[in-house]
Scaffold this motif. Structure first.
Motif, PDB file in Angstrom:
ATOM      1  N   GLU A 147      40.812  34.636  28.225  1.00 54.53           N
ATOM      2  CA  GLU A 147      39.825  35.681  28.458  1.00 54.53           C
ATOM      3  C   GLU A 147      40.116  36.298  29.824  1.00 54.53           C
ATOM      4  OE1 GLU A 147      36.172  33.992  25.709  1.00 54.53           O
ATOM      5  OE2 GLU A 147      35.997  33.791  27.888  1.00 54.53           O
ATOM      6  N   VAL A 148      40.313  37.603  29.842  1.00 50.49           N
ATOM      7  CA  VAL A 148      40.709  38.326  31.051  1.00 50.49           C
ATOM      8  C   VAL A 148      39.511  39.120  31.570  1.00 50.49           C
ATOM      9  CG1 VAL A 148      42.272  40.069  31.996  1.00 50.49           C
ATOM     10  CG2 VAL A 148      43.084  38.496  30.212  1.00 50.49           C
ATOM     11  N   TRP A 149      39.291  39.034  32.877  1.00 54.84           N
ATOM     12  CA  TRP A 149      38.240  39.822  33.533  1.00 54.84           C
ATOM     13  C   TRP A 149      38.886  40.740  34.561  1.00 54.84           C
ATOM     14  CZ3 TRP A 149      33.328  39.756  31.830  1.00 54.84           C
ATOM     15  CH2 TRP A 149      32.888  38.645  31.101  1.00 54.84           C
ATOM     16  N   LEU A 150      38.519  42.017  34.516  1.00 54.19           N
ATOM     17  CA  LEU A 150      38.979  43.007  35.491  1.00 54.19           C
ATOM     18  C   LEU A 150      37.767  43.587  36.213  1.00 54.19           C
ATOM     19  CD1 LEU A 150      41.258  44.953  33.014  1.00 54.19           C
ATOM     20  CD2 LEU A 150      42.148  43.589  34.894  1.00 54.19           C
ATOM     21  N   ILE A 151      37.798  43.595  37.531  1.00 54.59           N
ATOM     22  CA  ILE A 151      36.806  44.339  38.319  1.00 54.59           C
ATOM     23  C   ILE A 151      37.588  45.467  38.994  1.00 54.59           C
ATOM     24  CG2 ILE A 151      35.078  44.265  40.148  1.00 54.59           C
ATOM     25  CD1 ILE A 151      34.655  41.325  39.546  1.00 54.59           C
ATOM     26  N   PRO A 152      37.540  46.696  38.438  1.00 50.92           N
ATOM     27  CA  PRO A 152      38.426  47.760  38.923  1.00 50.92           C
ATOM     28  C   PRO A 152      38.162  48.193  40.354  1.00 50.92           C
ATOM     29  CG  PRO A 152      37.646  48.242  36.700  1.00 50.92           C
ATOM     30  CD  PRO A 152      36.838  47.087  37.206  1.00 50.92           C
ATOM     31  N   THR A 153      36.903  48.167  40.785  1.00 47.84           N
ATOM     32  CA  THR A 153      36.623  48.504  42.187  1.00 47.84           C
ATOM     33  C   THR A 153      35.491  47.632  42.703  1.00 47.84           C
ATOM     34  OG1 THR A 153      35.887  50.210  43.759  1.00 47.84           O
ATOM     35  CG2 THR A 153      35.286  50.520  41.439  1.00 47.84           C
ATOM     36  N   VAL A 154      35.810  46.777  43.648  1.00 50.16           N
ATOM     37  CA  VAL A 154      34.814  45.938  44.307  1.00 50.16           C
ATOM     38  C   VAL A 154      34.032  46.743  45.330  1.00 50.16           C
ATOM     39  CG1 VAL A 154      34.520  43.898  45.784  1.00 50.16           C
ATOM     40  CG2 VAL A 154      36.183  43.851  43.904  1.00 50.16           C
ATOM     41  N   ASN A 155      34.633  47.807  45.845  1.00 46.27           N
ATOM     42  CA  ASN A 155      34.067  48.575  46.958  1.00 46.27           C
ATOM     43  C   ASN A 155      33.923  50.052  46.566  1.00 46.27           C
ATOM     44  OD1 ASN A 155      33.345  49.598  49.460  1.00 46.27           O
ATOM     45  ND2 ASN A 155      35.243  49.036  50.491  1.00 46.27           N
ATOM     46  N   ASN A 164      34.366  38.459  54.502  1.00 40.58           N
ATOM     47  CA  ASN A 164      32.938  38.204  54.335  1.00 40.58           C
ATOM     48  C   ASN A 164      32.638  37.085  53.341  1.00 40.58           C
ATOM     49  OD1 ASN A 164      30.108  39.715  52.882  1.00 40.58           O
ATOM     50  ND2 ASN A 164      30.161  39.117  55.025  1.00 40.58           N
ATOM     51  N   TRP A 165      33.681  36.393  52.861  1.00 36.30           N
ATOM     52  CA  TRP A 165      33.480  35.348  51.857  1.00 36.30           C
ATOM     53  C   TRP A 165      33.066  34.034  52.512  1.00 36.30           C
ATOM     54  CZ3 TRP A 165      33.684  36.517  46.698  1.00 36.30           C
ATOM     55  CH2 TRP A 165      34.127  37.819  46.406  1.00 36.30           C
ATOM     56  N   ALA A 166      32.381  33.205  51.734  1.00 36.30           N
ATOM     57  CA  ALA A 166      31.638  32.073  52.296  1.00 36.30           C
ATOM     58  C   ALA A 166      32.443  30.785  52.346  1.00 36.30           C
ATOM     59  CB  ALA A 166      30.353  31.865  51.496  1.00 36.30           C
ATOM     60  N   TYR A 167      33.686  30.872  52.795  1.00 36.36           N
ATOM     61  CA  TYR A 167      34.442  29.669  53.103  1.00 36.36           C
ATOM     62  C   TYR A 167      35.142  29.880  54.437  1.00 36.36           C
ATOM     63  CZ  TYR A 167      37.597  25.729  53.013  1.00 36.36           C
ATOM     64  OH  TYR A 167      38.265  24.570  53.363  1.00 36.36           O
ATOM     65  N   GLU A 168      34.862  28.997  55.386  1.00 41.68           N
ATOM     66  CA  GLU A 168      35.397  29.096  56.740  1.00 41.68           C
ATOM     67  C   GLU A 168      35.172  30.500  57.305  1.00 41.68           C
ATOM     68  OE1 GLU A 168      36.060  26.668  58.405  1.00 41.68           O
ATOM     69  OE2 GLU A 168      36.910  25.060  57.196  1.00 41.68           O
ATOM     70  N   TRP A 169      34.003  31.057  57.019  1.00 40.41           N
ATOM     71  CA  TRP A 169      33.644  32.389  57.508  1.00 40.41           C
ATOM     72  C   TRP A 169      33.623  32.378  59.040  1.00 40.41           C
ATOM     73  CZ3 TRP A 169      29.373  34.007  60.391  1.00 40.41           C
ATOM     74  CH2 TRP A 169      29.171  35.392  60.459  1.00 40.41           C
ATOM     75  N   PRO A 175      26.594  43.346  50.233  1.00 39.55           N
ATOM     76  CA  PRO A 175      26.133  43.224  48.842  1.00 39.55           C
ATOM     77  C   PRO A 175      27.263  43.133  47.842  1.00 39.55           C
ATOM     78  CG  PRO A 175      25.619  45.410  49.758  1.00 39.55           C
ATOM     79  CD  PRO A 175      26.052  44.543  50.898  1.00 39.55           C
ATOM     80  N   GLU A 176      28.375  43.821  48.092  1.00 38.11           N
ATOM     81  CA  GLU A 176      29.487  43.805  47.144  1.00 38.11           C
ATOM     82  C   GLU A 176      30.123  42.415  47.050  1.00 38.11           C
ATOM     83  OE1 GLU A 176      28.914  47.880  48.908  1.00 38.11           O
ATOM     84  OE2 GLU A 176      29.184  45.863  49.749  1.00 38.11           O
ATOM     85  N   THR A 177      30.271  41.746  48.194  1.00 40.65           N
ATOM     86  CA  THR A 177      30.799  40.381  48.179  1.00 40.65           C
ATOM     87  C   THR A 177      29.887  39.472  47.378  1.00 40.65           C
ATOM     88  OG1 THR A 177      31.622  40.812  50.422  1.00 40.65           O
ATOM     89  CG2 THR A 177      31.707  38.540  49.639  1.00 40.65           C
ATOM     90  N   GLY A 178      28.593  39.590  47.634  1.00 41.76           N
ATOM     91  CA  GLY A 178      27.638  38.760  46.915  1.00 41.76           C
ATOM     92  C   GLY A 178      27.648  38.986  45.421  1.00 41.76           C
ATOM     93  N   SER A 196      38.272  34.945  53.602  1.00 40.73           N
ATOM     94  CA  SER A 196      38.982  35.735  52.589  1.00 40.73           C
ATOM     95  C   SER A 196      38.616  35.257  51.190  1.00 40.73           C
ATOM     96  CB  SER A 196      40.492  35.624  52.782  1.00 40.73           C
ATOM     97  OG  SER A 196      40.946  34.331  52.407  1.00 40.73           O
ATOM     98  N   ILE A 197      38.815  36.132  50.219  1.00 44.62           N
ATOM     99  CA  ILE A 197      38.504  35.799  48.835  1.00 44.62           C
ATOM    100  C   ILE A 197      39.394  34.678  48.318  1.00 44.62           C
ATOM    101  CG2 ILE A 197      40.033  37.562  47.846  1.00 44.62           C
ATOM    102  CD1 ILE A 197      37.918  37.975  45.644  1.00 44.62           C
TER     103      ILE A 197
END
Length: 435
Positions: free
Chosen positions: A210-218, A254-259, A283-286, A366-367
């Motif tokens: 199953e493939v997921w594409l998010i064409p624009t995060v921003n 802005n990601w929640a690991y070693e921010w 909001p976009e990261t969230g 980073s993501i």
């Protein structure tokens, strides 16, 4: 010539003239959208000499400077005059550069109309879903700061059924000015749907993945950078920062690991690498993080592999970014071997350079680091065409879009192939892959 769907708008003479004037002076136009708004600072690229090692690049990045391009003993950055003067005062040797297409490269100047707009991108998704209802399904997973929909597109056989199959996520356009990545999303969507039932490899993969594409995060940043009539060289999102006139957060810090852990982002709202007020404060990261967390089914993360598409540099990168160490808490020697083997296999197919992210310089928040350390997802970054500003920098011409998106076809299929167990790429299937 890039083929666009019906309704694709054509650049007006005024648009072309505005862009030509910006390129002639070696800058990207930064005009405000209306005459009453304050004029934005003019930015351009500078070469910074004497920056040759990862440690030296990290030191430069810790000044809040975003590094665009890396050479043998220099880097290229984007800065306004005030930033350039500040860096010169810190002892850095800066040389202002002409526009990318004036540096001896073969590319013609890109125009905003070379790329799909945000609205055209959503229209292309809708068209694919209408044409292939058994393969494509889209959903709004949240909104940007300015209220634009962030859309996730699922591509799979029996798309309406949530099957127990490995899932692969592709994200694009975290950084606003990297429009080629949106074209990559649309290419992947078109290629998978057009080849299903015809190409045996694509068919087998969509039958079992199953493939997921998010064409624009921003989307807000994309619209701001592209749709004023000339490019603005904008990187961040468009959320105002409390207590500052500066706008925007660098979503990929802005990601929640070693921010904010390691000097790999900036705490200054005016910086292009501003990490935000806190982890997932943008909001976009969230929205994207919540989507990923929502793919945990029965206590198991269904997404197993991921590519975050960026420009430019022609690189395949993997975690960790926040440390130079090859192994670290949460990243064993076997994990590192699998990342390197799979990253190298993908790079062998597209001609990119494979390496650990921190080989460039330290980044935090980073993501890639979050997806791996927090969610256990094999996460890579692709820095797409070109290798340097001579090919157009962040704005390569529309004439290369088809070539440079299709260049990643085999790499995408390679990731899908190994999505059941990435450790197979390193010959570690006996230890990690179920029979």
């Amino acid at each position: 010539m890039r083929r666009f769907p019906r309704g694709r708008r054509t650049a007006t003479a005024a648009t072309v003239l505005t862009l030509a004037l910006a390129l002639a002076t070696g800058t990207q136009a930064t005009a405000a959208p209306d005459a009453s708004a304050p004029a934005a600072a003019t930015v351009r690229q500078y070469q910074v000499d004497g920056v040759a090692t990862a440690e030296q690049r990290t030191a430069l990045a810790r000044t809040g400077t975003a590094i665009d391009e890396i050479g043998a003993d220099s880097v290229v950055i984007t800065a306004d005059e005030a930033d350039a003067e500040r860096l010169t005062g810190l002892g850095y040797d800066l040389t202002a550069l002409t526009a990318p297409t004036e540096r001896g490269g073969p590319g013609a100047a890109a125009a905003p109309a070379d790329y799909h707009t945000y609205a055209e991108t959503l229209a292309a998704v809708d068209a694919a879903e209408a044409a292939h209802p058994d393969l494509v399904s889209s959903q709004v997973i949240g909104q940007s700061y300015e209220g634009r929909d962030i859309v996730a597109v699922k591509v799979s056989a029996d798309v309406g059924v949530d099957e127990d199959e490995p899932e692969v996520l592709f994200t694009h356009n975290q950084h606003a000015r990297e429009h080629l990545t949106v074209e990559m999303a649309l290419y992947t969507l078109t290629e998978l749907t057009s080849q299903y039932g015809t190409d045996p490899e694509v068919t087998a993969l969509l039958d079992t993945r199953e493939v997921w594409l998010i064409p624009t995060v921003n989307p807000d940043g994309k619209v701001h950078d592209q749709e004023s009539g000339s490019f603005r060289s904008w990187r961040k999102n468009r959320e105002p920062n409390s207590g500052s006139s500066a706008v925007g957060t660098d979503l990929n810090r802005n990601w929640a690991y070693e921010w904010g852990c390691c000097g790999g982002s900036s705490g200054s709202p005016g910086s292009d690498t501003y990490r935000g007020a806190g982890p997932e404060s943008a909001p976009e990261t969230g929205v994207v993080a919540d989507f990923v967390r929502g793919r945990v089914v029965g206590g198991e993360q269904q997404i197993t592999a991921h590519i975050d598409f960026h420009t430019y540099g022609e690189l395949v990168l993997w975690p960790y970014g926040h440390t130079y160490a090859d192994t670290a808490p949460g990243l064993t020697a076997d994990d590192a071997a699998a990342f390197e083997a799979l990253g190298t296999a993908m790079a062998d197919s597209n001609g990119y350079t494979p390496q650990q992210s921190s080989d460039l310089y330290i980044t935090d928040g980073s993501i890639n680091d979050w997806l791996w350390a927090d969610q256990g997802i094999f996460s890579f970054t692709f820095e797409m065409y070109p290798t340097s500003g001579a090919g157009g920098g962040f704005y390569p011409p529309g004439s290369v879009i088809d070539r440079e998106t299709s260049r990643n076809r085999e790499a995408v299929l390679t990731l899908l192939t190994y999505a059941d167990c990435a450790y197979r790429a390193a010959g570690l299937e006996a230890e990690y892959c179920a029979a």
